[in-house]
Scaffold this motif. Sequence first.
Motif, PDB file in Angstrom:
ATOM      1  N   THR A 232       0.732  -1.165   0.069  1.00  0.00           N
ATOM      2  CA  THR A 232       0.074  -0.041  -0.051  1.00  0.00           C
ATOM      3  C   THR A 232       0.858   1.173  -0.002  1.00  0.00           C
ATOM      4  O   THR A 232       2.174   1.091  -0.045  1.00  0.00           O
ATOM      5  CB  THR A 232      -0.663   0.056   1.420  1.00  0.00           C
ATOM      6  N   SER A 233       0.440   2.418   0.055  1.00  0.00           N
ATOM      7  CA  SER A 233       1.102   3.825  -0.172  1.00  0.00           C
ATOM      8  C   SER A 233       0.447   4.588   0.860  1.00  0.00           C
ATOM      9  O   SER A 233      -0.709   4.658   1.181  1.00  0.00           O
ATOM     10  CB  SER A 233       0.989   4.198  -1.437  1.00  0.00           C
TER      11      SER A 233
ATOM     12  N   HIS B 127      -5.524   4.833  -2.943  1.00  0.00           N
ATOM     13  CA  HIS B 127      -6.917   3.906  -2.771  1.00  0.00           C
ATOM     14  C   HIS B 127      -7.515   3.944  -1.282  1.00  0.00           C
ATOM     15  O   HIS B 127      -6.583   3.928  -0.443  1.00  0.00           O
ATOM     16  CB  HIS B 127      -6.567   2.588  -3.166  1.00  0.00           C
ATOM     17  N   ASP B 128      -8.678   3.880  -1.260  1.00  0.00           N
ATOM     18  CA  ASP B 128      -9.318   3.488   0.203  1.00  0.00           C
ATOM     19  C   ASP B 128      -8.971   2.418   0.605  1.00  0.00           C
ATOM     20  O   ASP B 128      -9.101   1.112  -0.030  1.00  0.00           O
ATOM     21  CB  ASP B 128     -10.821   3.645  -0.202  1.00  0.00           C
TER      22      ASP B 128
ATOM     23  N   LYS C 265      -5.190  -2.681  -4.296  1.00  0.00           N
ATOM     24  CA  LYS C 265      -5.536  -1.960  -5.713  1.00  0.00           C
ATOM     25  C   LYS C 265      -4.512  -1.649  -6.388  1.00  0.00           C
ATOM     26  O   LYS C 265      -4.576  -1.153  -7.718  1.00  0.00           O
ATOM     27  CB  LYS C 265      -6.912  -0.877  -5.441  1.00  0.00           C
ATOM     28  N   HIS C 266      -3.449  -1.389  -5.788  1.00  0.00           N
ATOM     29  CA  HIS C 266      -2.039  -0.801  -6.263  1.00  0.00           C
ATOM     30  C   HIS C 266      -1.353  -1.844  -7.313  1.00  0.00           C
ATOM     31  O   HIS C 266      -0.811  -2.802  -6.856  1.00  0.00           O
ATOM     32  CB  HIS C 266      -1.118  -0.386  -5.298  1.00  0.00           C
ATOM     33  N   GLU C 267      -1.820  -2.057  -8.403  1.00  0.00           N
ATOM     34  CA  GLU C 267      -1.213  -3.034  -9.445  1.00  0.00           C
ATOM     35  C   GLU C 267       0.353  -2.483  -9.732  1.00  0.00           C
ATOM     36  O   GLU C 267       1.315  -3.353  -9.691  1.00  0.00           O
ATOM     37  CB  GLU C 267      -1.707  -3.011 -10.800  1.00  0.00           C
TER      38      GLU C 267
ATOM     39  N   GLY D  62      -2.535  -8.284 -10.935  1.00  0.00           N
ATOM     40  CA  GLY D  62      -3.879  -8.994 -10.304  1.00  0.00           C
ATOM     41  C   GLY D  62      -4.330 -10.492 -10.255  1.00  0.00           C
ATOM     42  O   GLY D  62      -4.862 -10.805  -9.374  1.00  0.00           O
ATOM     43  N   ASN D  63      -3.510 -10.989 -11.260  1.00  0.00           N
ATOM     44  CA  ASN D  63      -3.703 -12.453 -11.236  1.00  0.00           C
ATOM     45  C   ASN D  63      -2.593 -13.273 -10.731  1.00  0.00           C
ATOM     46  O   ASN D  63      -2.484 -14.496 -10.970  1.00  0.00           O
ATOM     47  CB  ASN D  63      -4.020 -12.920 -12.658  1.00  0.00           C
TER      48      ASN D  63
END
Length: 187
Positions: free
Chosen positions: A93-94, A119-120, A133-135, A153-154
């Motif tokens: 995350t960031s 992102h939330d 959500k951070h690709e 994501g995969n």
Amino acid sequence: MDDPRGTGTLGAARGQILDALEKRDLSNKTVVYFTSDQGAHLEEVSNTGEVHGGYNGIYRGGKSTNWEGGIRVPGLLHWPGVIPHGAHIHEPTSNMDIFPTVVNLAGAHVPTDRIIDGHDLMPLLQGKIIQSKHEFLFHYCNAYLNAVRWHPGNSDAIWKAFFFTPIFYPEDSNGCYHSHVDLLRIS
């Protein structure tokens, strides 16, 4: 006595903050978030020549670098009844995620007239999603793109590419000083 790595001081400060919230009956209405902007400062030298600095465990580098020791920092969150106690999240995350998270918690809307990189975090913190959500996360050294972290994501894999290695100054320091990117004109 304070722990040289700061955890003793953090523990005392955390206790004072949580006690004050409890005393005012605000614990269940307040999210508390402890984090850092960078890893530990490794090359700090006092005016008497004593070497001080932090500890980044198994991670290479420190403050002002884009190696894992410079960017991988803990985020400690506390919000009884909202964030599960004892949960561990190992997703990238960031600190840019703080803004959209707080905006959404306040019931407001993130601005749509500009790009918001964060992102939330609440869906991740509450276990509603299992992957950040951070690709891509982009890391800079001064004004130059230095590295990119890719988390497809995969996949569970996390890749990181460095575009250049900064010139450290003074020699053998871990700081990101006097860095430059050589541009090659091809036409």
